[in-house]
Design a protein around this motif. Structure first.
Motif, PDB file in Angstrom:
ATOM      1  N   LEU A 152     -24.511 -34.164  -6.233  1.00 35.16           N
ATOM      2  CA  LEU A 152     -23.189 -34.435  -5.701  1.00 35.16           C
ATOM      3  C   LEU A 152     -22.343 -33.169  -5.691  1.00 35.16           C
ATOM      4  O   LEU A 152     -22.276 -32.443  -6.682  1.00 35.16           O
ATOM      5  CB  LEU A 152     -22.493 -35.509  -6.537  1.00 35.16           C
ATOM      6  N   ARG A 153     -21.656 -32.914  -4.580  1.00 32.79           N
ATOM      7  CA  ARG A 153     -20.724 -31.791  -4.458  1.00 32.79           C
ATOM      8  C   ARG A 153     -19.312 -32.349  -4.571  1.00 32.79           C
ATOM      9  O   ARG A 153     -18.671 -32.703  -3.568  1.00 32.79           O
ATOM     10  CB  ARG A 153     -20.923 -31.073  -3.128  1.00 32.79           C
ATOM     11  N   LEU A 154     -18.801 -32.449  -5.788  1.00 31.75           N
ATOM     12  CA  LEU A 154     -17.524 -33.113  -6.020  1.00 31.75           C
ATOM     13  C   LEU A 154     -16.339 -32.305  -5.509  1.00 31.75           C
ATOM     14  O   LEU A 154     -15.250 -32.864  -5.314  1.00 31.75           O
ATOM     15  CB  LEU A 154     -17.351 -33.392  -7.515  1.00 31.75           C
ATOM     16  N   GLU A 155     -16.508 -31.008  -5.272  1.00 31.54           N
ATOM     17  CA  GLU A 155     -15.383 -30.214  -4.788  1.00 31.54           C
ATOM     18  C   GLU A 155     -14.957 -30.615  -3.379  1.00 31.54           C
ATOM     19  O   GLU A 155     -13.890 -30.227  -2.908  1.00 31.54           O
ATOM     20  CB  GLU A 155     -15.725 -28.728  -4.815  1.00 31.54           C
ATOM     21  N   ARG A 156     -15.764 -31.413  -2.708  1.00 33.80           N
ATOM     22  CA  ARG A 156     -15.421 -31.863  -1.361  1.00 33.80           C
ATOM     23  C   ARG A 156     -14.335 -32.929  -1.365  1.00 33.80           C
ATOM     24  O   ARG A 156     -13.744 -33.207  -0.324  1.00 33.80           O
ATOM     25  CB  ARG A 156     -16.665 -32.437  -0.677  1.00 33.80           C
ATOM     26  N   PHE A 157     -14.068 -33.542  -2.528  1.00 32.73           N
ATOM     27  CA  PHE A 157     -13.163 -34.687  -2.592  1.00 32.73           C
ATOM     28  C   PHE A 157     -11.836 -34.270  -3.235  1.00 32.73           C
ATOM     29  O   PHE A 157     -11.803 -33.510  -4.198  1.00 32.73           O
ATOM     30  CB  PHE A 157     -13.801 -35.825  -3.390  1.00 32.73           C
ATOM     31  N   VAL A 158     -10.747 -34.803  -2.680  1.00 29.34           N
ATOM     32  CA  VAL A 158      -9.412 -34.425  -3.149  1.00 29.34           C
ATOM     33  C   VAL A 158      -8.919 -35.314  -4.278  1.00 29.34           C
ATOM     34  O   VAL A 158      -7.987 -34.959  -4.998  1.00 29.34           O
ATOM     35  CB  VAL A 158      -8.403 -34.458  -1.978  1.00 29.34           C
ATOM     36  N   SER A 159      -9.501 -36.504  -4.425  1.00 30.61           N
ATOM     37  CA  SER A 159      -9.069 -37.417  -5.475  1.00 30.61           C
ATOM     38  C   SER A 159     -10.236 -38.292  -5.890  1.00 30.61           C
ATOM     39  O   SER A 159     -11.218 -38.439  -5.143  1.00 30.61           O
ATOM     40  CB  SER A 159      -7.908 -38.299  -4.987  1.00 30.61           C
ATOM     41  N   LEU A 160     -10.126 -38.877  -7.071  1.00 31.27           N
ATOM     42  CA  LEU A 160     -11.178 -39.771  -7.543  1.00 31.27           C
ATOM     43  C   LEU A 160     -11.296 -41.018  -6.679  1.00 31.27           C
ATOM     44  O   LEU A 160     -12.412 -41.458  -6.371  1.00 31.27           O
ATOM     45  CB  LEU A 160     -10.933 -40.137  -9.014  1.00 31.27           C
ATOM     46  N   PRO A 161     -10.186 -41.659  -6.257  1.00 28.94           N
ATOM     47  CA  PRO A 161     -10.311 -42.798  -5.338  1.00 28.94           C
ATOM     48  C   PRO A 161     -11.026 -42.422  -4.046  1.00 28.94           C
ATOM     49  O   PRO A 161     -11.828 -43.197  -3.522  1.00 28.94           O
ATOM     50  CB  PRO A 161      -8.857 -43.205  -5.082  1.00 28.94           C
ATOM     51  N   ASP A 162     -10.738 -41.232  -3.532  1.00 26.54           N
ATOM     52  CA  ASP A 162     -11.410 -40.777  -2.317  1.00 26.54           C
ATOM     53  C   ASP A 162     -12.912 -40.698  -2.534  1.00 26.54           C
ATOM     54  O   ASP A 162     -13.705 -41.160  -1.698  1.00 26.54           O
ATOM     55  CB  ASP A 162     -10.849 -39.404  -1.929  1.00 26.54           C
ATOM     56  N   PHE A 163     -13.331 -40.127  -3.677  1.00 23.73           N
ATOM     57  CA  PHE A 163     -14.761 -40.048  -3.969  1.00 23.73           C
ATOM     58  C   PHE A 163     -15.376 -41.437  -4.126  1.00 23.73           C
ATOM     59  O   PHE A 163     -16.435 -41.738  -3.557  1.00 23.73           O
ATOM     60  CB  PHE A 163     -14.992 -39.239  -5.242  1.00 23.73           C
ATOM     61  N   LEU A 164     -14.725 -42.310  -4.913  1.00 19.82           N
ATOM     62  CA  LEU A 164     -15.290 -43.631  -5.187  1.00 19.82           C
ATOM     63  C   LEU A 164     -15.489 -44.432  -3.917  1.00 19.82           C
ATOM     64  O   LEU A 164     -16.542 -45.048  -3.712  1.00 19.82           O
ATOM     65  CB  LEU A 164     -14.379 -44.391  -6.157  1.00 19.82           C
ATOM     66  N   HIS A 165     -14.489 -44.449  -3.041  1.00 20.00           N
ATOM     67  CA  HIS A 165     -14.605 -45.233  -1.829  1.00 20.00           C
ATOM     68  C   HIS A 165     -15.677 -44.681  -0.887  1.00 20.00           C
ATOM     69  O   HIS A 165     -16.464 -45.445  -0.320  1.00 20.00           O
ATOM     70  CB  HIS A 165     -13.251 -45.295  -1.110  1.00 20.00           C
ATOM     71  N   GLN A 166     -15.732 -43.357  -0.740  1.00 18.17           N
ATOM     72  CA  GLN A 166     -16.736 -42.777   0.149  1.00 18.17           C
ATOM     73  C   GLN A 166     -18.137 -42.905  -0.420  1.00 18.17           C
ATOM     74  O   GLN A 166     -19.091 -43.219   0.296  1.00 18.17           O
ATOM     75  CB  GLN A 166     -16.403 -41.313   0.421  1.00 18.17           C
ATOM     76  N   PHE A 167     -18.275 -42.655  -1.715  1.00 20.92           N
ATOM     77  CA  PHE A 167     -19.603 -42.706  -2.325  1.00 20.92           C
ATOM     78  C   PHE A 167     -20.153 -44.127  -2.360  1.00 20.92           C
ATOM     79  O   PHE A 167     -21.297 -44.380  -1.951  1.00 20.92           O
ATOM     80  CB  PHE A 167     -19.531 -42.127  -3.743  1.00 20.92           C
ATOM     81  N   LEU A 168     -19.357 -45.084  -2.834  1.00 20.06           N
ATOM     82  CA  LEU A 168     -19.833 -46.460  -2.948  1.00 20.06           C
ATOM     83  C   LEU A 168     -20.101 -47.083  -1.589  1.00 20.06           C
ATOM     84  O   LEU A 168     -20.960 -47.968  -1.461  1.00 20.06           O
ATOM     85  CB  LEU A 168     -18.820 -47.310  -3.714  1.00 20.06           C
ATOM     86  N   ALA A 169     -19.406 -46.635  -0.551  1.00 23.91           N
ATOM     87  CA  ALA A 169     -19.592 -47.225   0.774  1.00 23.91           C
ATOM     88  C   ALA A 169     -20.957 -46.903   1.357  1.00 23.91           C
ATOM     89  O   ALA A 169     -21.510 -47.699   2.119  1.00 23.91           O
ATOM     90  CB  ALA A 169     -18.488 -46.751   1.717  1.00 23.91           C
ATOM     91  N   VAL A 170     -21.524 -45.752   1.004  1.00 23.64           N
ATOM     92  CA  VAL A 170     -22.771 -45.325   1.647  1.00 23.64           C
ATOM     93  C   VAL A 170     -23.948 -45.231   0.683  1.00 23.64           C
ATOM     94  O   VAL A 170     -25.093 -45.144   1.126  1.00 23.64           O
ATOM     95  CB  VAL A 170     -22.575 -43.960   2.347  1.00 23.64           C
ATOM     96  N   ALA A 171     -23.710 -45.242  -0.625  1.00 31.48           N
ATOM     97  CA  ALA A 171     -24.782 -45.007  -1.594  1.00 31.48           C
ATOM     98  C   ALA A 171     -25.654 -46.240  -1.770  1.00 31.48           C
ATOM     99  O   ALA A 171     -25.199 -47.377  -1.657  1.00 31.48           O
ATOM    100  CB  ALA A 171     -24.190 -44.594  -2.942  1.00 31.48           C
TER     101      ALA A 171
END
Length: 397
Positions: A152-171
């Motif tokens: 995972l490249r976490l620097e691509r995400f600006v906030s934790l909610p942004d990461f959670l929603h994008q990651f869970l939607a496609v993982a």
């Protein structure tokens, strides 16, 4: 529009700002026209219910009252279900739920409750320890999440909610379990550093994560009662053509479709890839892919076709009368309208492992955009075609 069912992308992007243009381009356009209608976007069929309205108001209220940088808005029902996947250890799933609900006693949270604590993160010693920092911004945690197989490249995400929603939607379920386990082990290692003085080691965290990650064996899954597992590609009946289709959803403007058509002997008749597929959600991308596959099958002269998808929601909605008014229902009605051009047209469901060729072509669609292969597939798909063929080859006695 330049052509039926296609937006004039240049004009839309010229008139509207990028975010609005992306939303407009993701709207499906029927090939045969139709009247505009209002529908509730929070449901698959477009109909409003009191429960959906309550969920919407609750999520908006929670988002408006979220005051700290470490708090996260609630996830949708579908994402919560993925978070509680059966593939992860119970303690890891429960801990990931605590992260999403901001129930982890990081130092900033303890300070807000009146405790005299050092606010600096014990792992990096640079910034204040918040939930966002510890699981998104900390250099130590970023090293861990990049070192595990997920990379995972976490620097691509600006906030934790942004990461959670994008990651869970496609993982996938096992990918979510891997993230949950790494998040749990990271907290475990942090506590050992704080309370026992044990040095933090990225390699040790990764090794323990891999030890704890659970993936169900085929024997464990097959023992579940009442579940019919189609885990391999199966040949169609004699005289039928099976068209496997799949979509790879990355974003509203970056998705692709892939398909492969084979006869009852397992021989490849055609393969194709389409890119970009513009859709606002994964299920709409799957629906667009099915519509594209149906039209291409007609162009190739196939008249007795069994289409096969690994999108369970799409298959379930196909089996019911599409009487809703949502985008998904509109696309399904259009797909069903093509039935009159086929002698036989059906849709079946298969697990991802039985849809590997279409899945590969969908993921590589940006490379093969618009290509159609007749009686062949690209070289990188040959091992998957051979595996499908061997999996259902009659045993010689």
């Amino acid at each position: 529009m330049r052509a039926p069912g296609v937006w004039n992308r240049e004009m839309v992007e010229f008139i509207f700002c990028p975010s609005t243009a992306t939303q407009i381009l993701a709207l499906p356009i029927p090939l045969h026209g139709g009247e505009d209608v209002l529908f509730w976007p929070g449901s698959v069929d477009g109909f409003y219910t009191a429960k959906l309205g309550y969920d919407f108001v609750s999520s908006m209220t929670a988002a408006n009252t979220a005051g700290s940088s470490s708090s996260t808005p609630p996830l949708g029902n579908s994402l919560w279900k993925k978070l509680w996947s059966r593939y992860g250890l119970p303690r890891c799933k429960e801990f990931s739920w605590r992260i999403c609900r901001s129930f982890v006693p990081v130092r900033s949270a303890l300070a807000r409750r009146g405790m005299a604590v050092d606010l600096i993160c014990p792992l990096c010693g640079i910034e204040e320890e918040t939930i966002k920092h510890l699981w998104l911004c900390c250099p130590a945690s970023r090293s861990v999440f990049f070192a595990i197989p997920l990379a995972l490249r976490l620097e691509r995400f600006v906030s934790l909610p942004d990461f959670l929603h994008q990651f869970l939607a496609v993982a996938s379920a096992d990918a979510i379990a891997e993230w949950q386990t790494a998040a749990y082990v990271l907290w475990e290692a942090r506590n050992k550093l704080v309370f026992e003085g044990r040095p933090f080691s990225c390699d040790a965290v990764v090794r323990r994560t891999l030890q704890l990650v659970q993936r169900p064996s085929s024997a464990q899954v097959s023992r579940q009662p009442g579940i019919v597992l189609e885990t391999v590609w199966r040949r169609p009946e004699e005289g039928m053509i099976k068209v496997n289709v799949d979509a790879s959803f990355k974003s509203a403007t970056d998705s692709g479709s892939g398909l492969i058509a084979r006869d009852s002997e397992g021989q490849v008749l055609a393969a194709a890839a389409s890119y970009p597929v513009v859709a606002s959600s994964p299920v709409l991308a799957e629906a667009w892919a099915l519509r594209w596959a149906i039209i291409l099958a007609l162009e190739l002269g196939f008249r007795r076709v069994c289409f096969e998808t690994d999108c369970l929601l799409l298959f379930q909605r196909w089996q019911k009368p599409p009487d809703g008014v949502s985008y998904l229902m509109s696309i399904l009605r259009e797909c069903l309208s093509f039935r009159r051009f086929f002698d036989v047209m059906t849709l079946s469901f298969v697990r991802r492992s039985g849809n590997s060729v279409a899945d590969l072509l969908a993921r590589r669609a940006s490379t093969y955009a618009g290509l159609v292969w007749v009686e062949e597939v690209p070289s990188e798909a040959l091992p998957f075609v051979s595996a499908d063929y061997l999996a259902f080859m009659p045993v010689q006695v």
